[in-house]
Structure formats: C-alpha cells, structure tokens
Scaffold this active site. Structure first.
Site, PDB file in Angstrom:
ATOM      1  CB  ILE A  57      -4.116   9.781   8.561  1.00 20.97           C
ATOM      2  CG1 ILE A  57      -4.083   8.509   9.436  1.00 20.97           C
ATOM      3  CG2 ILE A  57      -2.723  10.407   8.464  1.00 20.97           C
ATOM      4  CD1 ILE A  57      -3.675   8.708  10.878  1.00 20.97           C
ATOM      5  CD  GLN A  81      -4.266  10.063   4.400  1.00 16.83           C
ATOM      6  OE1 GLN A  81      -4.996   9.122   4.748  1.00 16.83           O
ATOM      7  NE2 GLN A  81      -4.426  11.285   4.854  1.00 16.83           N
ATOM      8  N   GLY A 140       0.837  -1.205   0.000  1.00 11.39           N
ATOM      9  CA  GLY A 140       0.000   0.000   0.000  1.00 11.39           C
ATOM     10  C   GLY A 140       0.868   1.250   0.000  1.00 11.39           C
ATOM     11  CE1 TYR A 175     -10.329   0.181   6.245  1.00  7.67           C
ATOM     12  CE2 TYR A 175     -11.503   1.502   7.866  1.00  7.67           C
ATOM     13  CZ  TYR A 175     -10.337   1.173   7.216  1.00  7.67           C
ATOM     14  OH  TYR A 175      -9.172   1.843   7.522  1.00  7.67           O
ATOM     15  CG  ASP A 201      -3.626  -8.050  -5.761  1.00  3.42           C
ATOM     16  OD1 ASP A 201      -3.991  -7.763  -4.600  1.00  3.42           O
ATOM     17  OD2 ASP A 201      -4.398  -8.507  -6.631  1.00  3.42           O
TER      18      ASP A 201
HETATM   19  N1  SER Z   1      -9.748   6.927   7.599  1.00  2.04           N
HETATM   20  C1  SER Z   1     -10.447   5.682   7.564  1.00  2.04           C
HETATM   21  C2  SER Z   1     -11.748   5.792   6.888  1.00  2.04           C
HETATM   22  O1  SER Z   1     -12.329   6.851   6.961  1.00  2.04           O
HETATM   23  C3  SER Z   1     -10.654   5.160   8.950  1.00  2.04           C
HETATM   24  O2  SER Z   1      -9.641   4.288   9.262  1.00  2.04           O
HETATM   25  O3  SER Z   1     -12.221   4.859   6.334  1.00  2.04           O
END
Ligand code: SER
Length: 320
Positions: A178, A17, A13, A148, A58
């Site tokens: 972040i 970001q 990754g 997620y 990947d």
């Molecule tokens: N920044 C992430 C999101 O908004 C949270 O871990 O999915």
C-alpha cells in the site's frame, strides 16, 4: 449471517499505515462517536485523538480485546494490527504472537460477543514462489516462506473456519503493497515504494533495497480504503470467499516508479542495493488476478502509476 449496519466500530492497529487513514473515513461515514481507534505500539497523532476515541489495546491480550469490545459496545471490528514481513523475519515469535494469536483473539471475542462483522487484512505474502507470479489466481498453491506469510495463510483458513463453523461474517482482502502519504509503513518488503517518495522530496536521491527490475503488486491508499469499505458494505450473500480476496491494482518495476518520479523531480536519482528483502520480494506475485473481487462485489481500482505518483508527490510536498 447478519446484515445489520455497522454502528460501533473498533479498529485495531489504528495508528498503522492503513488504520490511520481508514478511521477518518469510517468516522465520516458512521460518526466520530462510533469509531474507536485501538493502538498499541505507536503513539496516536493529535489529529487522531481529536477525531475519534482512542484506546490502548494489544491484540495478543485477549482480555484487553474483550474488555474494549464490551466497554464501547462494539459490533464491528477491523483487525489491522500486524507485524509486517521484514520485521517478522527479524522477530518471528513476535510476528506469530501479533498476527496469529491476535487474530485468534479477535475471532474468539467476536464469537463470544456476537460481533456482527469483522474485517481482517491478509496479504500477497500468503503466496510463495511456487504460485504463478503473473496474474496470480485466487485459488493456487499457498506455501509462503516468511513467518508473516505463514500467519496470513493460517489466518485465512481460520477466518474461513470461524465463518463456516460459527456463522461469523468475516471479510478479508489480500492487500498488495500500500502506497500512502499520511503514515509510513514499517517493516514491510514493499516499503521501498513509499520511502522513495519521501527521499525524492527531501534528498532528491534514494537507495532502493530491491533490484530495479523487481515488480510487486501495489495499491494507492484511496483505492485501498475504497476496496475495504466496499467489501464491508457488500451484502453478505455476495461474499462467496471467506478466506481472503485477491486485490489487484498497480504493478511496476522499482525503476519504472523511479522514472515516473523523475518526470516531476528531474534531478532525482535512484540506485539499487538489494538486501534480505529481495528474496522475499522474489517469492511474491508480480500481479494478481482479482476476478472474484471484481465480479462478486464490484471491485475496481482507479489510480494508475502516473496518477498515483502525481498525487503522492503533491500531498507529500505540502506536508514535508
Ligand atoms: N506490505 C506488506 C509487506 O511488505 C505486504 O503485505 O510486508
């Protein structure tokens, strides 16, 4: 668990970001020849290509992870590849494949190849609305509503399992949103706290996709990098939590952020049009109790809202 200093590092990754900034810090610390940036969907920047070696990997392809690890003689992996919360709701199958199968592949390769240290990014998304939302404790109910978040909870338990069962030295942080100026996040619920800066500078206005009273935990990139490296440098005996550590930093409403930006760009205006991401935001903590991280390996954030905003605007205005 081994305390061998990190020598050969694979960052998955790496074009994302966090990865796109972490690789430069790792390369300063361990030498550019020892850092392999692995990306998949986003193209690497020229800056990245000139700074470290780059490989296409990947994470959902175990063979690819295994081959890269062997080819570059890797002994440390930072697994940052992920599909974020909002993008995951649009494609739950892909979120599972990258976040869950990807982590399992990395852990399996780590086990097979005796990788000495692994970092994996968990998230505030591991929590659900039934956990206390203010000063959310390290140990509490984890019933997230997004795919997620489900991957983060299952992933934390898998990390803990591989640590206990196979003695792998796995370390993880529950990252808050972040905020950074180098590479924008993509597909997250906390993305508004980054987008607002780009739009404030470019167009002097922003339409925010959460309500103005929405509070989420956030962290500025220098603190995020510092936390990650500090956790990875800590003596193994200090790491008592092998699921993932709460990591606190900043907490502010979307409106407070807009007002802070206004102090620097008085003509800036922000309006609020909540979309499906509001529901996700409402199910997450507003602030975190990160006492174990502070006590066990010395975590301490440095940026407050004012200092972060000033630095973001300064860096971004120079770049845009
Ligand atoms: N920044 C992430 C999101 O908004 C949270 O871990 O999915």
């Amino acid at each position: 668990m081994s305390n061998k200093p990190s020598q050969r590092i694979l960052v998955t990754g790496a074009t994302g970001q966090i990865g796109s900034e972490l690789i430069f810090e790792l390369s300063k610390k361990y030498g550019k020849e020892n850092v392999i940036a692995a990306g998949h969907s986003r193209a690497p920047s020229e800056k990245m290509l000139s700074a470290v070696s780059y490989a296409i990997v990947d994470v959902s392809d175990k063979d690819a992870v295994s081959k890269a690890t062997a080819r570059y003689d890797i002994d440390t992996i930072y697994n940052l590849a992920g599909v974020l919360s909002a993008a995951g709701e649009k494609n739950p199958a892909l979120a599972w494949q990258v976040n869950m199968d990807g982590l399992r592949n990395v852990l399996e390769v780590a086990r097979e190849r005796n990788i000495s240290r692994i970092f994996w990014a968990s998230s505030i998304a591991a929590f659900g609305a039934n956990a206390p939302r203010v000063s959310t404790p390290q140990e509490t109910s984890l019933i997230p509503t997004t795919v997620y978040g489900i991957c983060k909870v299952a992933g934390e338990l898998l990390c803990n399992y591989y640590s206990n069962r196979y003695g792998l030295d796995i370390r993880s942080l529950r990252y808050p949103g972040i905020i950074s100026s180098e590479t924008p996040p993509g597909g997250g619920t906390t993305d508004y706290a980054v987008e607002i800066f780009y739009e404030a500078i470019k167009n002097k206005k922003y339409t925010c996709f959460v309500r103005k009273d929405t509070v989420l935990p956030m962290l500025y990139m220098p603190d995020c990098i510092n936390a990650t490296l500090k956790l990875m440098d800590a003596d193994s005996s200090k790491i008592k939590i092998r699921t993932s550590y709460n990591l606190g930093g900043l907490s502010f409403t979307a409106e407070e952020l807009a007002n802070e930006i206004k102090k620097h760009i008085p003509e800036f205006t922000c309006d609020y049009k909540p979309d499906f991401r509001q529901k996700i935001a409402d199910s997450w903590p507003m602030s975190l109790d990160d006492t174990p991280a502070r006590e066990q390996w010395g975590w301490k954030p440095t940026y407050d809202l004012a200092a972060m905003t000033e630095d973001m605007l300064d860096k971004l205005s120079k770049r845009l």
